[in-house]
Motif scaffolding. Sequence first.
Motif: not given
Lengths: 173, 173
Positions: A26-37, A107-122
């Motif tokens: 359900d990509h709609g939900r997927c997107t919605a959650e990312a926006m909320t995040h 790839r010289n490209a950009f990827l949306a990320c809805a994860h909540d990772h620590d900035e230092t963690s690889m």
Amino acid sequence: MGTHAKVLKAGQMSLAKPTFPAPDHDHGRCTAEAMTHAEQVCARRAQKFTPIRRQVLQALLSSHRPLGAYEVIDELAKSMPRPAPITVYRALDFLMANGLVHRIESRNAFLACAHDHDETSMVAFLICDHCGSVGEIPAAPVAQSLTAAARASGFVPKLSVVEIAGTCAHCRK
Amino acid sequence: MGTHAKVLKAGQMSLAKPTFPAPDHDHGRCTAEAMTHAEQVCARRAQKFTPIRRQVLQALLSSHRPLGAYEVIDELAKSMPRPAPITVYRALDFLMANGLVHRIESRNAFLACAHDHDETSMVAFLICDHCGSVGEIPAAPVAQSLTAAARASGFVPKLSVVEIAGTCAHCRK
DNA sequence: CGGAATTCGTAAGCAAGCTTATTATATCCC
DNA sequence: GGGATATAATAAGCTTGCTTACGAATTCCG
Ligand SMILES: [Zn+2]
Ligand SMILES: [Zn+2]
Ligand SMILES: [Zn+2]
Ligand SMILES: [Zn+2]
């Protein structure tokens, strides 16, 4: 920066999503959650989530593929007067600075990320050669041995790019 | 392909050079050795080490930094009529195909390599933010855990890019 | 020698990535 | 309100990375 340690304590990523979403998810939900995040992150950091920034993120969320800057422009052009490069670069810079977007160096490209990772963690990116999807996996253990190896030669690592090309589970069958 | 296993058996890299050569190292010798190595590789594989290929490698060897294609052109232009892009790209393709040059994905740049590594064994690149030098370290162990982690999500890895930015020992002091 | 294959040079062009400069809107805060 | 600050739009342009097309030169080899 706020202390959102509660969310992080459980592990490197708070969202237990599959690395590669199934093609029929359900990509709609997927997107919605990312926006909320994104809204939450911006609110927490007192950053302005302006319309363009929102729209650029939306464009990136339209797939689970990383998009080049010009692909983002093309995507936006579908629903608004074609934005100039500078416009989307500014938005991308903002989104990256706030951890909402990753840059895929190979790839010289950009990827949306809805994860909540620590900035230092690889993190490591798994890039599917077939469908173009990119998944993130926590790479903390790997990072340790890498960092150790690097330090052995007197090198002090700051930022790591680990991008692995291959074939994702859904494209294999 | 010839079986040059003897050289490799000892480890991933046959040359026990420091990851980052000291600023005052004998770079002339360094370059000469790399050229000799290239000659041997080409001879062994019955490949032609033509003047341009030689000059392009020479240009890359002028520093321990990766050079973009146009930087290579600029470098060559110092000692010959400015070559066209296609010319250096052809040479770069040749050199990469024969393991004499690596492509640094995160920089769209090319790096001369005088190591004798197995084509399948993974290497990681350490990129110094300060002086731009790039060192190679064997990353086989890291690769294993990475590959394992990737496979855990059903992903079949083919090619890995591990590029780590930071500060090298010489630039730290 | 003479044909085939590889390599190289010349010319042109394109797309992507990103920047600079300037002016116009908002937004914030006193 | 009004000045300072942040954000965005407009316009133009530059650099880099890489390709296509084609003819000339070289090398290989029988
Ligand atoms: Zn989705
Ligand atoms: Zn796939
Ligand atoms: Zn050297
Ligand atoms: Zn350095």
